[in-house]
Design an enzyme around this catalytic site. Structure first.
Site, PDB file in Angstrom:
ATOM      1  N   ARG A  69       0.851  -1.191   0.000  1.00  0.00           N
ATOM      2  CA  ARG A  69       0.000   0.000   0.000  1.00  0.00           C
ATOM      3  C   ARG A  69       0.885   1.238   0.000  1.00  0.00           C
ATOM      4  O   ARG A  69       1.677   1.431   0.923  1.00  0.00           O
ATOM      5  CB  ARG A  69      -0.919  -0.006   1.235  1.00  0.00           C
ATOM      6  CG  ARG A  69      -1.722   1.261   1.328  1.00  0.00           C
ATOM      7  CD  ARG A  69      -2.723   1.288   2.484  1.00  0.00           C
ATOM      8  NE  ARG A  69      -3.345   2.590   2.476  1.00  0.00           N
ATOM      9  CZ  ARG A  69      -3.348   3.468   3.485  1.00  0.00           C
ATOM     10  NH1 ARG A  69      -2.808   3.141   4.651  1.00  0.00           N
ATOM     11  NH2 ARG A  69      -3.912   4.628   3.347  1.00  0.00           N
ATOM     12  N   HIS A 112      -3.376  10.696   0.214  1.00  0.00           N
ATOM     13  CA  HIS A 112      -2.820  10.579   1.560  1.00  0.00           C
ATOM     14  C   HIS A 112      -2.292  11.967   1.945  1.00  0.00           C
ATOM     15  O   HIS A 112      -1.099  12.168   2.149  1.00  0.00           O
ATOM     16  CB  HIS A 112      -1.729   9.505   1.595  1.00  0.00           C
ATOM     17  CG  HIS A 112      -1.433   8.962   2.965  1.00  0.00           C
ATOM     18  ND1 HIS A 112      -1.511   7.625   3.276  1.00  0.00           N
ATOM     19  CD2 HIS A 112      -1.065   9.581   4.099  1.00  0.00           C
ATOM     20  CE1 HIS A 112      -1.186   7.445   4.554  1.00  0.00           C
ATOM     21  NE2 HIS A 112      -0.898   8.632   5.074  1.00  0.00           N
ATOM     22  N   GLU A 157      -7.719   8.352   5.916  1.00  0.00           N
ATOM     23  CA  GLU A 157      -7.999   9.028   7.175  1.00  0.00           C
ATOM     24  C   GLU A 157      -8.637  10.404   7.005  1.00  0.00           C
ATOM     25  O   GLU A 157      -8.032  11.434   7.368  1.00  0.00           O
ATOM     26  CB  GLU A 157      -6.705   9.139   7.996  1.00  0.00           C
ATOM     27  CG  GLU A 157      -6.049   7.802   8.260  1.00  0.00           C
ATOM     28  CD  GLU A 157      -4.988   7.845   9.360  1.00  0.00           C
ATOM     29  OE1 GLU A 157      -4.536   8.941   9.703  1.00  0.00           O
ATOM     30  OE2 GLU A 157      -4.647   6.777   9.882  1.00  0.00           O
ATOM     31  N   ASN A 290      -7.284   1.867   9.886  1.00  0.00           N
ATOM     32  CA  ASN A 290      -5.956   2.165  10.422  1.00  0.00           C
ATOM     33  C   ASN A 290      -6.101   2.209  11.936  1.00  0.00           C
ATOM     34  O   ASN A 290      -6.841   3.030  12.469  1.00  0.00           O
ATOM     35  CB  ASN A 290      -5.470   3.536   9.936  1.00  0.00           C
ATOM     36  CG  ASN A 290      -5.250   3.580   8.421  1.00  0.00           C
ATOM     37  OD1 ASN A 290      -5.381   2.574   7.730  1.00  0.00           O
ATOM     38  ND2 ASN A 290      -4.911   4.752   7.920  1.00  0.00           N
ATOM     39  N   TYR A 292      -4.064   2.279  15.691  1.00  0.00           N
ATOM     40  CA  TYR A 292      -2.832   2.407  16.472  1.00  0.00           C
ATOM     41  C   TYR A 292      -3.057   2.302  17.972  1.00  0.00           C
ATOM     42  O   TYR A 292      -2.291   1.683  18.681  1.00  0.00           O
ATOM     43  CB  TYR A 292      -2.137   3.752  16.166  1.00  0.00           C
ATOM     44  CG  TYR A 292      -1.555   3.777  14.774  1.00  0.00           C
ATOM     45  CD1 TYR A 292      -0.290   3.274  14.520  1.00  0.00           C
ATOM     46  CD2 TYR A 292      -2.305   4.263  13.699  1.00  0.00           C
ATOM     47  CE1 TYR A 292       0.241   3.261  13.231  1.00  0.00           C
ATOM     48  CE2 TYR A 292      -1.793   4.246  12.414  1.00  0.00           C
ATOM     49  CZ  TYR A 292      -0.524   3.747  12.185  1.00  0.00           C
ATOM     50  OH  TYR A 292      -0.011   3.715  10.915  1.00  0.00           O
ATOM     51  N   GLU A 351      -3.421  -0.004   8.112  1.00  0.00           N
ATOM     52  CA  GLU A 351      -2.230   0.471   8.845  1.00  0.00           C
ATOM     53  C   GLU A 351      -2.280  -0.040  10.271  1.00  0.00           C
ATOM     54  O   GLU A 351      -3.346  -0.025  10.903  1.00  0.00           O
ATOM     55  CB  GLU A 351      -2.174   2.005   8.942  1.00  0.00           C
ATOM     56  CG  GLU A 351      -1.794   2.713   7.680  1.00  0.00           C
ATOM     57  CD  GLU A 351      -1.716   4.227   7.848  1.00  0.00           C
ATOM     58  OE1 GLU A 351      -1.433   4.711   8.964  1.00  0.00           O
ATOM     59  OE2 GLU A 351      -1.954   4.914   6.844  1.00  0.00           O
TER      60      GLU A 351
END
Ligand code: FCB
Length: 443
Positions: A69, A112, A157, A290, A292, A351
């Site tokens: 990606r 992005h 995002e 994504n 985290y 991600e």
């Protein structure tokens, strides 16, 4: 490795390419943001991937990933925001061919965050015209690469672009205005829907999705205030984007809360035109997530994106160097909940990764055991969600290379491959070798 699951790595153009003036690339909002002194490091030289992509693809080949990606830089493809620059497209053409030759499927992201400055100067994402410009750009890219790309990601995002870029002024383009942020968010979502239509029309049988960021919020205590705050945080941080993409429209509780707080310019949602919500909900093939970290929410942080611990080297146990709490259990819960609430066609983790700045020891080895632990726990969490019936079809580690972590600069290192930013030497870390073995084991 089961063939219905894609293991990959993720990167983005501005964070790795460098070569910001090569082949007539235009200026982006991030170049301007850096030039104006809002961030310590800029996109030059990054990792010089623009000139070293063959070496980087060879590293991916050795790693054994099935997908890569990356993102396409709109300012390379359309330096002035509207005229196609064939030399900019040539780079991605070479990249895609090289990937395919290495047996790696290209998973390009169209946006992005690097908007051409020319589009910003005409109003950027708060301006509805930007959606049309994005469609033209999408058509140009799909026209050139569509015969070889099987998976497209429209937006990366949108919450970050809208909120950190337009509400907080913390990210480019540096605007701090709630009203513009909500408009920008809407146009980012609309551009996702419109781009999906363009790809469906021009891109043959290829699959399309969006990469949504998320942060699982939970009440900091069992007080009624914190429970309410956590629900508000979830609306602000997750549902405002997940709901419309999956056909639920904007969440009513949040429309009310934003209206009460005076966050709309005119009438609530007056930026929504007749068929916008249907376009935003155009069916996709996968929802990219994504993930985290999570957040213990109270009334003070229910609309903030905060690091829970001081960012920097030597983080407290349980945190990465971004100051983000390590909470793989919330990844499982979040995936289960997304599946229950939205029933997406499939989910791809687009991600997931951790920042640790471990460098070479005296023998030249990089022992980033903490990153291995993080990845191990999160991949297990993905497996747990899959075991509970969530249709997860891929996992992309962020990131292949140490790179420019936006306003945090080159000091926050997310790579499984170390980059010496003086010499551009790439050195696989222990986590790279670990990930190769982990891929072999399968989920
Ligand atoms: C995500 C971004 C990505 C990278 C990681 C650490 O929010 O999509 O570019 O910066 O965080």
């Amino acid at each position: 490795m089961s063939s219905d699951f894609t293991w990959g790595v993720s990167t983005s153009a501005f964070q790795i390419e460098g070569a910001t003036h090569a082949d007539d690339r235009g200026e982006s909002i991030w170049d301007r943001f850096h030039a104006e002194g809002h961030m310590p490091d800029g996109g030059e030289p990054a990792t010089d991937h623009y000139h070293r992509y063959q070496e980087d693809i060879a590293l991916m080949g050795e790693l054994g990933v099935g997908g890569y990606r990356f993102s396409i830089a709109w300012p390379r493809v359309m330096p002035d925001g509207k005229t196609i620059n064939p030399a900019g497209l040539d780079f991605y053409d070479r990249l895609v061919d090289e990937l395919l030759a290495a047996g790696i499927a290209p998973w390009p992201t169209l946006y992005h965050w690097d908007l051409p400055i020319a589009v910003q100067d005409r109003g950027g994402w708060p301006h509805r015209d930007t959606v049309g410009r994005f469609m033209d750009y999408t058509a140009a890219v799909v026209d050139r690469l569509g015969d070889r790309v099987g998976h497209w990601i429209t937006q990366n995002e949108p919450w970050v672009s809208a909120m950190l870029g337009h509400r907080d002024g913390y990210f480019a383009p540096g605007i701090a205005d709630w009203k513009l942020a909500l408009r920008a968010g809407h146009h980012l979502l609309l551009s996702h829907g419109r781009a999906t239509e363009v790809i469906r029309e021009l891109g043959g049988e290829s699959q399309v999705g969006i990469a949504l960021d998320c942060r699982a919020g939970y009440p900091a205590s069992d007080s009624a205030e914190d429970i309410d705050a956590a629900s508000h945080f979830d609306g602000f941080r997750n549902r405002w984007f997940f709901d419309p993409v999956h056909g639920k429209g904007y969440p009513e509780d949040m429309v009310e809360a934003y209206a009460e707080a005076g966050r709309f310019e005119g009438d609530p949602l007056d930026f929504v035109q007749s068929d916008d919500m249907e376009v935003i909900a155009t069916p996709t093939d996968f929802t990219g997530i994504n993930y985290y970290t999570s957040l213990a929410v109270n009334t003070a942080n229910k609309e903030r994106e905060v690091a829970e611990s001081e960012p920097g080297p030597n983080p407290a146990p349980g945190y990465t160097e971004m100051g983000w709490a390590i909470t793989p259990e919330w990844l499982t819960k979040f995936l289960v909940r997304v599946n229950e609430d939205y029933g997406p066609s499939s989910i791809v983790i687009t991600e997931n990764g951790a920042s640790y700045s471990d460098g070479p020891d005296e023998t030249g080895k990089i022992n980033d055991q903490r990153r291995i632990d993080y990845l191990d726990a999160h991949i297990a969490a993905v497996g747990d969600a899959r075991g509970q019936g969530v249709p997860i079809t891929g996992y992309f580690e962020w990131s292949l290379l140490d790179n420019l972590e936006w306003v945090a600069g080159y000091g926050q290192r997310f790579g499984i491959v170390h980059v010496d930013f003086e010499t551009m030497t790439r050195t696989p870390k222990a986590s790279y070798h670990w990930y190769r073995d982990r891929i072999d084991q399968g989920l």
